[in-house]
Design a protein around this motif. Sequence first.
Motif, PDB file in Angstrom:
ATOM      1  N   GLN A  21      23.760   5.326 -12.718  1.00  0.00           N
ATOM      2  CA  GLN A  21      25.081   5.936 -12.659  1.00  0.00           C
ATOM      3  C   GLN A  21      25.377   6.529 -11.292  1.00  0.00           C
ATOM      4  O   GLN A  21      26.206   7.415 -11.175  1.00  0.00           O
ATOM      5  N   PHE A  22      24.719   6.046 -10.276  1.00  0.00           N
ATOM      6  CA  PHE A  22      24.888   6.624  -8.947  1.00  0.00           C
ATOM      7  C   PHE A  22      26.328   6.436  -8.486  1.00  0.00           C
ATOM      8  O   PHE A  22      26.808   5.314  -8.349  1.00  0.00           O
ATOM      9  N   ALA A  23      27.028   7.551  -8.229  1.00  0.00           N
ATOM     10  CA  ALA A  23      28.466   7.537  -7.958  1.00  0.00           C
ATOM     11  C   ALA A  23      28.818   6.973  -6.583  1.00  0.00           C
ATOM     12  O   ALA A  23      29.918   6.488  -6.382  1.00  0.00           O
ATOM     13  N   ALA A  24      27.915   7.047  -5.616  1.00  0.00           N
ATOM     14  CA  ALA A  24      28.227   6.607  -4.255  1.00  0.00           C
ATOM     15  C   ALA A  24      28.186   5.090  -4.119  1.00  0.00           C
ATOM     16  O   ALA A  24      28.271   4.574  -3.025  1.00  0.00           O
ATOM     17  N   GLY A  25      28.062   4.393  -5.218  1.00  0.00           N
ATOM     18  CA  GLY A  25      27.980   2.932  -5.145  1.00  0.00           C
ATOM     19  C   GLY A  25      26.538   2.498  -5.109  1.00  0.00           C
ATOM     20  O   GLY A  25      25.623   3.290  -4.966  1.00  0.00           O
ATOM     21  N   LYS A  26      26.361   1.235  -5.241  1.00  0.00           N
ATOM     22  CA  LYS A  26      25.003   0.701  -5.245  1.00  0.00           C
ATOM     23  C   LYS A  26      24.418   0.746  -3.845  1.00  0.00           C
ATOM     24  O   LYS A  26      25.105   0.440  -2.876  1.00  0.00           O
ATOM     25  N   PRO A  27      23.142   1.090  -3.746  1.00  0.00           N
ATOM     26  CA  PRO A  27      22.510   0.994  -2.427  1.00  0.00           C
ATOM     27  C   PRO A  27      22.465  -0.463  -1.984  1.00  0.00           C
ATOM     28  O   PRO A  27      22.378  -1.365  -2.822  1.00  0.00           O
ATOM     29  N   PRO A  28      22.517  -0.714  -0.674  1.00  0.00           N
ATOM     30  CA  PRO A  28      22.373  -2.097  -0.185  1.00  0.00           C
ATOM     31  C   PRO A  28      21.062  -2.695  -0.697  1.00  0.00           C
ATOM     32  O   PRO A  28      20.092  -1.977  -0.938  1.00  0.00           O
ATOM     33  N   ALA A  29      21.039  -3.998  -0.853  1.00  0.00           N
ATOM     34  CA  ALA A  29      19.888  -4.689  -1.454  1.00  0.00           C
ATOM     35  C   ALA A  29      18.543  -4.323  -0.820  1.00  0.00           C
ATOM     36  O   ALA A  29      17.598  -4.011  -1.548  1.00  0.00           O
ATOM     37  N   PRO A  30      18.401  -4.326   0.518  1.00  0.00           N
ATOM     38  CA  PRO A  30      17.090  -3.969   1.074  1.00  0.00           C
ATOM     39  C   PRO A  30      16.691  -2.527   0.738  1.00  0.00           C
ATOM     40  O   PRO A  30      15.526  -2.240   0.483  1.00  0.00           O
ATOM     41  N   THR A  31      17.672  -1.628   0.716  1.00  0.00           N
ATOM     42  CA  THR A  31      17.408  -0.235   0.366  1.00  0.00           C
ATOM     43  C   THR A  31      17.020  -0.123  -1.097  1.00  0.00           C
ATOM     44  O   THR A  31      16.050   0.553  -1.448  1.00  0.00           O
ATOM     45  N   ALA A  32      17.780  -0.784  -1.968  1.00  0.00           N
ATOM     46  CA  ALA A  32      17.511  -0.730  -3.404  1.00  0.00           C
ATOM     47  C   ALA A  32      16.125  -1.265  -3.725  1.00  0.00           C
ATOM     48  O   ALA A  32      15.453  -0.754  -4.631  1.00  0.00           O
ATOM     49  N   ARG A  33      15.686  -2.279  -2.983  1.00  0.00           N
ATOM     50  CA  ARG A  33      14.354  -2.849  -3.235  1.00  0.00           C
ATOM     51  C   ARG A  33      13.274  -1.772  -3.093  1.00  0.00           C
ATOM     52  O   ARG A  33      12.332  -1.719  -3.873  1.00  0.00           O
ATOM     53  N   TRP A  34      13.403  -0.892  -2.101  1.00  0.00           N
ATOM     54  CA  TRP A  34      12.429   0.182  -1.906  1.00  0.00           C
ATOM     55  C   TRP A  34      12.679   1.354  -2.843  1.00  0.00           C
ATOM     56  O   TRP A  34      11.747   1.923  -3.398  1.00  0.00           O
ATOM     57  N   LEU A  35      13.934   1.730  -3.030  1.00  0.00           N
ATOM     58  CA  LEU A  35      14.264   2.878  -3.874  1.00  0.00           C
ATOM     59  C   LEU A  35      13.864   2.672  -5.323  1.00  0.00           C
ATOM     60  O   LEU A  35      13.423   3.604  -5.986  1.00  0.00           O
ATOM     61  N   LEU A  36      14.047   1.487  -5.828  1.00  0.00           N
ATOM     62  CA  LEU A  36      13.880   1.240  -7.255  1.00  0.00           C
ATOM     63  C   LEU A  36      12.582   0.531  -7.606  1.00  0.00           C
ATOM     64  O   LEU A  36      12.340   0.224  -8.770  1.00  0.00           O
ATOM     65  N   ASP A  37      11.738   0.292  -6.627  1.00  0.00           N
ATOM     66  CA  ASP A  37      10.451  -0.352  -6.886  1.00  0.00           C
ATOM     67  C   ASP A  37       9.596   0.574  -7.748  1.00  0.00           C
ATOM     68  O   ASP A  37       9.480   1.769  -7.468  1.00  0.00           O
ATOM     69  N   THR A  38       9.008   0.024  -8.783  1.00  0.00           N
ATOM     70  CA  THR A  38       8.226   0.847  -9.703  1.00  0.00           C
ATOM     71  C   THR A  38       6.742   0.902  -9.354  1.00  0.00           C
ATOM     72  O   THR A  38       5.974   1.576 -10.033  1.00  0.00           O
ATOM     73  N   GLY A  39       6.339   0.220  -8.303  1.00  0.00           N
ATOM     74  CA  GLY A  39       4.942   0.265  -7.882  1.00  0.00           C
ATOM     75  C   GLY A  39       4.639   1.513  -7.066  1.00  0.00           C
ATOM     76  O   GLY A  39       5.479   2.399  -6.888  1.00  0.00           O
ATOM     77  N   SER A  40       3.457   1.567  -6.547  1.00  0.00           N
ATOM     78  CA  SER A  40       3.005   2.706  -5.754  1.00  0.00           C
ATOM     79  C   SER A  40       3.601   2.653  -4.345  1.00  0.00           C
ATOM     80  O   SER A  40       3.343   1.703  -3.598  1.00  0.00           O
ATOM     81  N   LEU A  41       4.389   3.667  -3.981  1.00  0.00           N
ATOM     82  CA  LEU A  41       4.941   3.729  -2.630  1.00  0.00           C
ATOM     83  C   LEU A  41       3.807   3.835  -1.612  1.00  0.00           C
ATOM     84  O   LEU A  41       3.863   3.212  -0.551  1.00  0.00           O
ATOM     85  N   THR A  42       2.773   4.588  -1.926  1.00  0.00           N
ATOM     86  CA  THR A  42       1.622   4.719  -1.032  1.00  0.00           C
ATOM     87  C   THR A  42       1.025   3.353  -0.717  1.00  0.00           C
ATOM     88  O   THR A  42       0.774   3.024   0.440  1.00  0.00           O
ATOM     89  N   ALA A  43       0.807   2.541  -1.745  1.00  0.00           N
ATOM     90  CA  ALA A  43       0.235   1.207  -1.537  1.00  0.00           C
ATOM     91  C   ALA A  43       1.163   0.338  -0.699  1.00  0.00           C
ATOM     92  O   ALA A  43       0.709  -0.380   0.194  1.00  0.00           O
ATOM     93  N   HIS A  44       2.465   0.421  -0.947  1.00  0.00           N
ATOM     94  CA  HIS A  44       3.424  -0.373  -0.163  1.00  0.00           C
ATOM     95  C   HIS A  44       3.440   0.065   1.299  1.00  0.00           C
ATOM     96  O   HIS A  44       3.491  -0.774   2.201  1.00  0.00           O
ATOM     97  N   LEU A  45       3.409   1.378   1.536  1.00  0.00           N
ATOM     98  CA  LEU A  45       3.415   1.868   2.919  1.00  0.00           C
ATOM     99  C   LEU A  45       2.144   1.456   3.650  1.00  0.00           C
ATOM    100  O   LEU A  45       2.189   1.094   4.825  1.00  0.00           O
ATOM    101  N   ARG A  46       1.016   1.522   2.961  1.00  0.00           N
ATOM    102  CA  ARG A  46      -0.240   1.070   3.583  1.00  0.00           C
ATOM    103  C   ARG A  46      -0.142  -0.401   3.976  1.00  0.00           C
ATOM    104  O   ARG A  46      -0.591  -0.802   5.040  1.00  0.00           O
ATOM    105  N   ARG A  47       0.444  -1.187   3.098  1.00  0.00           N
ATOM    106  CA  ARG A  47       0.555  -2.622   3.351  1.00  0.00           C
ATOM    107  C   ARG A  47       1.478  -2.908   4.536  1.00  0.00           C
ATOM    108  O   ARG A  47       1.097  -3.621   5.458  1.00  0.00           O
TER     109      ARG A  47
END
Length: 186
Positions: A21-47
């Motif tokens: 329900q984010f009122a500011a509109g959908k985040p751009p696709a590359p941003t949404a990929r990181w924002l909504l990823d359900t995996g470990s951010l720590t693991a992704h940043l390490r990679r």
Amino acid sequence: MYAFQTTRFQTAEPKWQDYRQFAAGKPPAPTARWLLDTGSLTAHLRRVSGGHFHVEVLAQRWQLPRLSERRLLGMGDRDWGLIREVLLCCHNQPWVFARSVMPASSLVGRLARLRHLDNRPLGHLLFTDHSMARDPYEICQMPSSGLQLGISPNSEKLLWGRRSRFLLSDRPIMVSEIFLPAFTPW
């Protein structure tokens, strides 16, 4: 030993909203990929940093969490939590500001180990715990001036953030992450 003083690092309270329900509109696709990823951010940043990753602890202290944090965690108005604020750094640049709230009632039994993380990433411990469950994200946008970390202090760039409640053995912990201006993967 934990400090009970106020921290020199201040963050404004973002306006968190359910990601659906984010009122500011959908985040751009590359941003949404990181924002909504359900995996470990720590693991992704390490990679993506080729292993050039570290955690810089800004503060860790017992205090009363913000009202929205207490509500998300089901805490009472006078319940204290262990607040941990860190920078997740890649290539010696701060990419993510993370704020964790761990209610005192959650830090018992086998979870008492979370009181002594030092510079170890909380994300690694969360994602290796077999009892872990995670609620859907809330996301926000906030001006970078809302983070008084000495990073781009005059910039009015809008930063994306996300937060969610984790359950470890049915005990709640909240993690919020704000993606900083140096974050480049998107």
